[in-house]
Enzyme design. Structure first.
Site, PDB file in Angstrom:
ATOM      1  N   THR A   1       1.021  -1.169  -0.048  1.00 22.56           N
ATOM      2  CA  THR A   1      -0.112   0.448   0.239  1.00 22.56           C
ATOM      3  C   THR A   1       0.952   1.596  -0.319  1.00 22.56           C
ATOM      4  O   THR A   1       1.290   2.006  -0.425  1.00 22.56           O
ATOM      5  CB  THR A   1      -1.315  -0.541   1.343  1.00 22.56           C
ATOM      6  OG1 THR A   1      -0.194  -0.547   2.199  1.00 22.56           O
ATOM      7  CG2 THR A   1      -2.494  -1.160   1.613  1.00 22.56           C
TER       8      THR A   1
ATOM      9  N   GLU B   1       0.215  -4.345  11.459  1.00 21.19           N
ATOM     10  CA  GLU B   1      -0.523  -5.397  10.657  1.00 21.19           C
ATOM     11  C   GLU B   1      -0.523  -6.836  11.219  1.00 21.19           C
ATOM     12  O   GLU B   1       0.069  -6.717  12.042  1.00 21.19           O
ATOM     13  CB  GLU B   1       0.208  -5.936   9.360  1.00 21.19           C
ATOM     14  CG  GLU B   1       0.217  -4.985   8.463  1.00 21.19           C
ATOM     15  CD  GLU B   1      -1.044  -3.970   8.074  1.00 21.19           C
ATOM     16  OE1 GLU B   1      -2.547  -4.933   8.147  1.00 21.19           O
ATOM     17  OE2 GLU B   1      -2.106  -3.187   7.883  1.00 21.19           O
TER      18      GLU B   1
ATOM     19  N   LYS C   1     -43.429  -7.046 -24.600  1.00 17.37           N
ATOM     20  CA  LYS C   1     -41.348  -6.642 -25.341  1.00 17.37           C
ATOM     21  C   LYS C   1     -42.432  -5.019 -26.774  1.00 17.37           C
ATOM     22  O   LYS C   1     -42.105  -5.415 -27.140  1.00 17.37           O
ATOM     23  CB  LYS C   1     -40.306  -7.405 -26.469  1.00 17.37           C
ATOM     24  CG  LYS C   1     -39.281  -7.302 -26.623  1.00 17.37           C
ATOM     25  CD  LYS C   1     -39.197  -6.388 -28.193  1.00 17.37           C
ATOM     26  CE  LYS C   1     -39.487  -7.653 -28.564  1.00 17.37           C
ATOM     27  NZ  LYS C   1     -39.265  -7.105 -30.574  1.00 17.37           N
TER      28      LYS C   1
ATOM     29  N   HIS D   1     -54.395 -12.646 -20.564  1.00 18.33           N
ATOM     30  CA  HIS D   1     -53.668 -14.287 -19.940  1.00 18.33           C
ATOM     31  C   HIS D   1     -53.145 -14.681 -21.482  1.00 18.33           C
ATOM     32  O   HIS D   1     -53.901 -14.244 -22.355  1.00 18.33           O
ATOM     33  CB  HIS D   1     -55.184 -14.572 -19.627  1.00 18.33           C
ATOM     34  CG  HIS D   1     -56.326 -14.424 -19.089  1.00 18.33           C
ATOM     35  ND1 HIS D   1     -57.213 -14.622 -18.276  1.00 18.33           N
ATOM     36  CD2 HIS D   1     -56.819 -14.549 -20.153  1.00 18.33           C
ATOM     37  CE1 HIS D   1     -58.482 -14.277 -18.723  1.00 18.33           C
ATOM     38  NE2 HIS D   1     -58.237 -14.189 -20.356  1.00 18.33           N
TER      39      HIS D   1
ATOM     40  N   ASN E   1     -59.624  -4.802 -25.594  1.00 13.17           N
ATOM     41  CA  ASN E   1     -59.093  -6.242 -25.034  1.00 13.17           C
ATOM     42  C   ASN E   1     -58.609  -7.433 -25.813  1.00 13.17           C
ATOM     43  O   ASN E   1     -59.209  -6.964 -26.903  1.00 13.17           O
ATOM     44  CB  ASN E   1     -60.459  -6.506 -24.621  1.00 13.17           C
ATOM     45  CG  ASN E   1     -60.821  -8.028 -23.260  1.00 13.17           C
ATOM     46  OD1 ASN E   1     -60.310  -7.498 -22.075  1.00 13.17           O
ATOM     47  ND2 ASN E   1     -60.683  -9.637 -23.947  1.00 13.17           N
TER      48      ASN E   1
END
Length: 485
Positions: free
Chosen positions: A67, A143, A339, A351, A365
């Site tokens: 680091t 550490e 889609k 449905h 409908n």
């Protein structure tokens, strides 16, 4: 992580691990310059940065030598750096902006050379410990792999966020050695060097230790995910959203919800999703990058890139794909897939249907088991159904085709030509019955037996009807049988 994906790029409720760190830095530190040290998976990390934070400059650490070495790469890449330098670990996703802001404020108010974010944790295993002197001042960071048993017993840990004075940091980085278990340059050793040279070092303790937790494997990442889930859900409930079962509700940080919205169990809200006031989502629902307007209901559905209008209804068991748009009070019902479909106000697809590349007018409908046949194997084509139309069950609309306003289509029709407004479209063969086919072609089967029994019943009913229509003949016949007996 045992992954081809660098650790900091793993997803975590709407952002990558790195994305969370950058968001906290951006909000907590204002207009600061941000640099990201990249090493392992550098190309992937750079590509991700270009997507989510193009203003961030990357600095390559070609050899991962610790680091301290990583920060030295930054200091060498940026000339004449002055003022406060904030260093934050990249796997630090739960840190709050206010915590980073408080860290910098404490550092600059104290005029410290370095300020370390620390936390008291229940289990410090694997983390660097804060070692303090008799006066309570920070002496060094150790550490775990380099720590003696008495140091490992300390529960105050280094959180992985620091503020340094830039000039002093540059000087101390040049003094770092590699005399440790990993043979690396530890940034944490800068603290001991500063203390040894008499510089003031401050520890700023986080109020909530969970903010400072990192992750080194997927199990730890899952733990962070659960903590972030609870934080997000609690905030939304306190803002006026009802979450029925917070433990099974997963909401990305990028999602917005309106007051009095209800989120039912087992629901996932992801990406740039917006849920309006008084809307109900779930149970068992996934919504990604979609808009759900006020008062809409989405039940047991999968919704991707769709717009659901005010008071509209979706589900159960519906699949809305990208480009699906439902106007106010429209309905997409059970086992329906859409889609690139515009469904008008009050229109219904109740449905068992597929609606792709289509426009459906208001208050129309669509009959059950309808398919919008949009693909010819090469190109997609559009279907338009007008307003107040009624389409029959088991219709197929072979695009491109238009059904006019107020038109009807008969059940079982394959519509290949436009149907004018107010007309009835019919496209089916005349029914023909072949008598006795089952008995001839399927003798001995259950179907043949049932057919024979039905025929016998019909014959019996015909005999009874005949006797009732000729009572005298029936009486004589009955009498004769009686005398013979």
């Amino acid at each position: 992580m045992k992954s081809s994906l660098p650790k900091v790029l793993h997803p975590l409720l709407g952002r990558s691990v790195l994305g969370h760190v950058l968001a906290a830095a951006r909000e907590g530190l204002g207009d600061s310059r941000v640099l990201a040290v990249v090493g392992h998976g550098a190309d992937q990390v750079r590509a991700h940065l270009a997507e989510i934070a193009p203003e961030v400059r990357s600095v390559l650490q070609s050899e991962q030598r610790g680091t301290g070495h990583a920060v030295r790469m930054v200091m060498e890449a940026v000339d004449e750096l002055r003022g406060s330098v904030v260093v934050v670990n990249g796997d630090f996703p739960l840190v709050r902006p206010a915590t980073l802001a408080g860290l910098v404020e404490a550092h600059e108010a104290a005029g410290a050379a370095a300020t370390i974010l620390t936390a008291q944790v229940p289990d410090p295993t694997g983390l660097g410990r804060i070692v303090r002197g008799e006066t309570g001042a920070v002496e060094r960071i150790v550490e775990e792999r380099d720590a003696a048993p008495e140091v490992r017993a300390i529960h105050e840990i280094n959180a992985g966020a620091y503020v340094f004075d830039a000039v002093t940091l540059r000087q101390m980085l040049g003094k770092l050695g590699t005399d440790n278990d990993q043979g690396e340059e530890y940034l944490t050793d800068v603290v001991g060097l500063l203390v040894a040279d008499g510089y003031p070092v401050l520890a700023h303790q986080a109020v909530d230790y969970t903010e400072v937790l990192g992750c080194n494997d997927r199990a730890e990442l899952a733990g962070l995910r659960a903590l972030l889930r609870d934080r997000i859900n609690t905030a939304w409930m306190r803002a006026g959203v009802s979450i029925i079962d917070p433990a099974t509700t997963w909401i990305d940080v990028t999602v917005t919800l309106g007051r009095d919205a209800v989120v039912e169990p087992n629901t996932h809200l992801r990406g740039a999703t917006t849920v309006g006031e008084n809307a109900v989502v779930g149970p068992d629902t996934t919504v990604v990058d979609s808009v759900i307007a006020d008062g809409a209901t989405v039940v047991r559905a999968h919704v991707l890139g769709a717009e659901i209008g005010p008071g509209a209804q979706v589900g159960p068991y519906a699949y809305l794909r990208p480009g699906s748009r439902l106007a106010a009070s429209a309905k997409v019902g059970t086992f329906v897939e859409t889609k690139k479909a515009d469904i008008g106000e009050g229109a219904k697809v109740p449905h068992l249907s597929y609606v792709g590349d289509a426009t459906i007018g208001e208050h129309t409908n669509i009959g059950a088991a309808t398919v919008f046949v949009n693909y010819d194997g090469v190109n997609k084509h559009h279907t338009t159904i007008g307003s107040h139309a009624r389409t029959g069950a088991d219709n197929m609309f072979v695009a491109p085709v238009t059904v006019g306003d107020g038109a009807y289509t008969a059940a079982g029709s394959v519509i290949t030509k436009d149907v004018p407004a107010g007309a009835l479209g019919v496209s089916r063969a005349q029914q023909r019955n072949v008598e006795g086919w089952v008995g001839r072609r399927r003798p001995g089967t259950a179907a043949a037996g049932a057919a024979e029994a039905a025929a016998a019943r019909v014959d019996g009913d015909a005999t009874v009807d005949s006797e009732q229509s000729h009572p005298e003949a029936a009486s004589t016949e009955s009498g004769s049988r009686s005398s013979e007996e």
